[in-house]
Design a protein around this motif. Structure first.
Motif, PDB file in Angstrom:
ATOM      1  N   TYR A  92       0.819  -1.213   0.000  1.00  0.00           N
ATOM      2  CA  TYR A  92       0.000   0.000   0.000  1.00  0.00           C
ATOM      3  C   TYR A  92       0.854   1.265   0.000  1.00  0.00           C
ATOM      4  CZ  TYR A  92       0.553   0.385   5.099  1.00  0.00           C
ATOM      5  OH  TYR A  92       1.050   0.507   6.365  1.00  0.00           O
ATOM      6  N   HIS A  93       1.961   1.261   0.719  1.00  0.00           N
ATOM      7  CA  HIS A  93       2.828   2.442   0.762  1.00  0.00           C
ATOM      8  C   HIS A  93       3.412   2.736  -0.621  1.00  0.00           C
ATOM      9  CE1 HIS A  93       5.596   5.362   2.453  1.00  0.00           C
ATOM     10  NE2 HIS A  93       6.563   4.784   1.770  1.00  0.00           N
ATOM     11  N   GLU A  94       3.907   1.713  -1.279  1.00  0.00           N
ATOM     12  CA  GLU A  94       4.538   1.900  -2.588  1.00  0.00           C
ATOM     13  C   GLU A  94       3.520   2.268  -3.665  1.00  0.00           C
ATOM     14  OE1 GLU A  94       7.754   2.210  -3.018  1.00  0.00           O
ATOM     15  OE2 GLU A  94       8.112   1.724  -0.923  1.00  0.00           O
ATOM     16  N   VAL A  95       2.324   1.704  -3.600  1.00  0.00           N
ATOM     17  CA  VAL A  95       1.281   2.066  -4.579  1.00  0.00           C
ATOM     18  C   VAL A  95       0.911   3.539  -4.415  1.00  0.00           C
ATOM     19  CG1 VAL A  95      -1.122   1.683  -5.274  1.00  0.00           C
ATOM     20  CG2 VAL A  95       0.394  -0.271  -4.881  1.00  0.00           C
ATOM     21  N   ILE A  96       0.757   3.978  -3.183  1.00  0.00           N
ATOM     22  CA  ILE A  96       0.426   5.385  -2.942  1.00  0.00           C
ATOM     23  C   ILE A  96       1.559   6.293  -3.430  1.00  0.00           C
ATOM     24  CG2 ILE A  96       0.079   7.099  -1.103  1.00  0.00           C
ATOM     25  CD1 ILE A  96      -1.493   4.823   0.371  1.00  0.00           C
ATOM     26  N   GLU A  97       2.794   5.921  -3.141  1.00  0.00           N
ATOM     27  CA  GLU A  97       3.928   6.733  -3.614  1.00  0.00           C
ATOM     28  C   GLU A  97       4.008   6.758  -5.136  1.00  0.00           C
ATOM     29  OE1 GLU A  97       7.732   6.410  -1.857  1.00  0.00           O
ATOM     30  OE2 GLU A  97       6.983   7.161   0.059  1.00  0.00           O
ATOM     31  N   GLU A  98       3.716   5.624  -5.772  1.00  0.00           N
ATOM     32  CA  GLU A  98       3.734   5.581  -7.236  1.00  0.00           C
ATOM     33  C   GLU A  98       2.614   6.442  -7.810  1.00  0.00           C
ATOM     34  OE1 GLU A  98       5.216   4.893 -10.912  1.00  0.00           O
ATOM     35  OE2 GLU A  98       6.162   4.240  -9.046  1.00  0.00           O
ATOM     36  N   ALA A  99       1.454   6.430  -7.180  1.00  0.00           N
ATOM     37  CA  ALA A  99       0.344   7.279  -7.631  1.00  0.00           C
ATOM     38  C   ALA A  99       0.743   8.747  -7.565  1.00  0.00           C
ATOM     39  CB  ALA A  99      -0.897   7.015  -6.789  1.00  0.00           C
ATOM     40  N   GLU A 100       1.413   9.121  -6.498  1.00  0.00           N
ATOM     41  CA  GLU A 100       1.878  10.512  -6.377  1.00  0.00           C
ATOM     42  C   GLU A 100       2.936  10.836  -7.423  1.00  0.00           C
ATOM     43  OE1 GLU A 100       3.121  10.492  -2.292  1.00  0.00           O
ATOM     44  OE2 GLU A 100       1.093  10.909  -1.554  1.00  0.00           O
ATOM     45  N   ALA A 101       3.912   9.949  -7.588  1.00  0.00           N
ATOM     46  CA  ALA A 101       5.007  10.190  -8.539  1.00  0.00           C
ATOM     47  C   ALA A 101       4.494  10.268  -9.978  1.00  0.00           C
ATOM     48  CB  ALA A 101       6.068   9.099  -8.406  1.00  0.00           C
ATOM     49  N   ALA A 102       3.518   9.415 -10.311  1.00  0.00           N
ATOM     50  CA  ALA A 102       2.980   9.371 -11.677  1.00  0.00           C
ATOM     51  C   ALA A 102       1.889  10.414 -11.899  1.00  0.00           C
ATOM     52  CB  ALA A 102       2.439   7.977 -11.972  1.00  0.00           C
TER      53      ALA A 102
END
Length: 144
Positions: A92-102
């Motif tokens: 969940y942490h990495e998906v949220i960070e990827e959503a922000e980065a993308a």
């Protein structure tokens, strides 16, 4: 409406992501958007890593990237409209960070049927829904 659609994919259970992939591809076609596939691999802990080949994590990332690229080709979208990312950490942490980065406008993901343990400790989907920087569409498996 949806410029960038993020689809988390479990590399160990890619068929589970099929409805999310199909939905994201449909939205990308309808809204002239882009799809970003992301897979998250767990970090190999030090003790366990000492028993694995030195390049284990690097190989796992490369194999997962290839798997995502194969899924991307199967979406039937124009070249350049699908990208992939492989991240290391908690889902969940990495998906949220990827959503922000993308700069994702939407996350489309599947979720397993809730179980008692989900209500007690939460699920990745629940964490993503609560903390995502954008809208989240959670698809449940078909009944039957």
């Amino acid at each position: 409406m949806f410029n960038t659609i993020l689809v988390p994919v479990d590399p160990g259970e890619t068929s589970f992501s099929t409805p999310a992939l199909e939905t994201a591809a449909r939205f990308a076609r309808d809204y002239d958007g882009k799809v970003r596939l992301v897979a998250v691999l767990a970090h190999t802990q030090g003790f366990v890593a000492s028993y694995l080949p030195e390049d284990f994590e690097k190989t796992a990332v490369a194999e997962t990237r290839n798997l995502l690229e194969d899924l991307a080709k199967g979406l039937g979208l124009p070249e350049g409209s699908v990208s992939v990312a492989v991240r290391l950490g908690s889902v969940y942490h990495e998906v949220i960070e990827e959503a922000e980065a993308a700069k994702a406008d939407l996350i489309v993901m599947g979720s397993h049927k809730p179980a008692l343990s989900t209500y007690l400790i939460g699920s990745n989907a629940a964490h993503i829904v609560r903390h995502a920087p954008c809208s989240v569409m959670v698809l449940r498996p078909n009944k039957g």
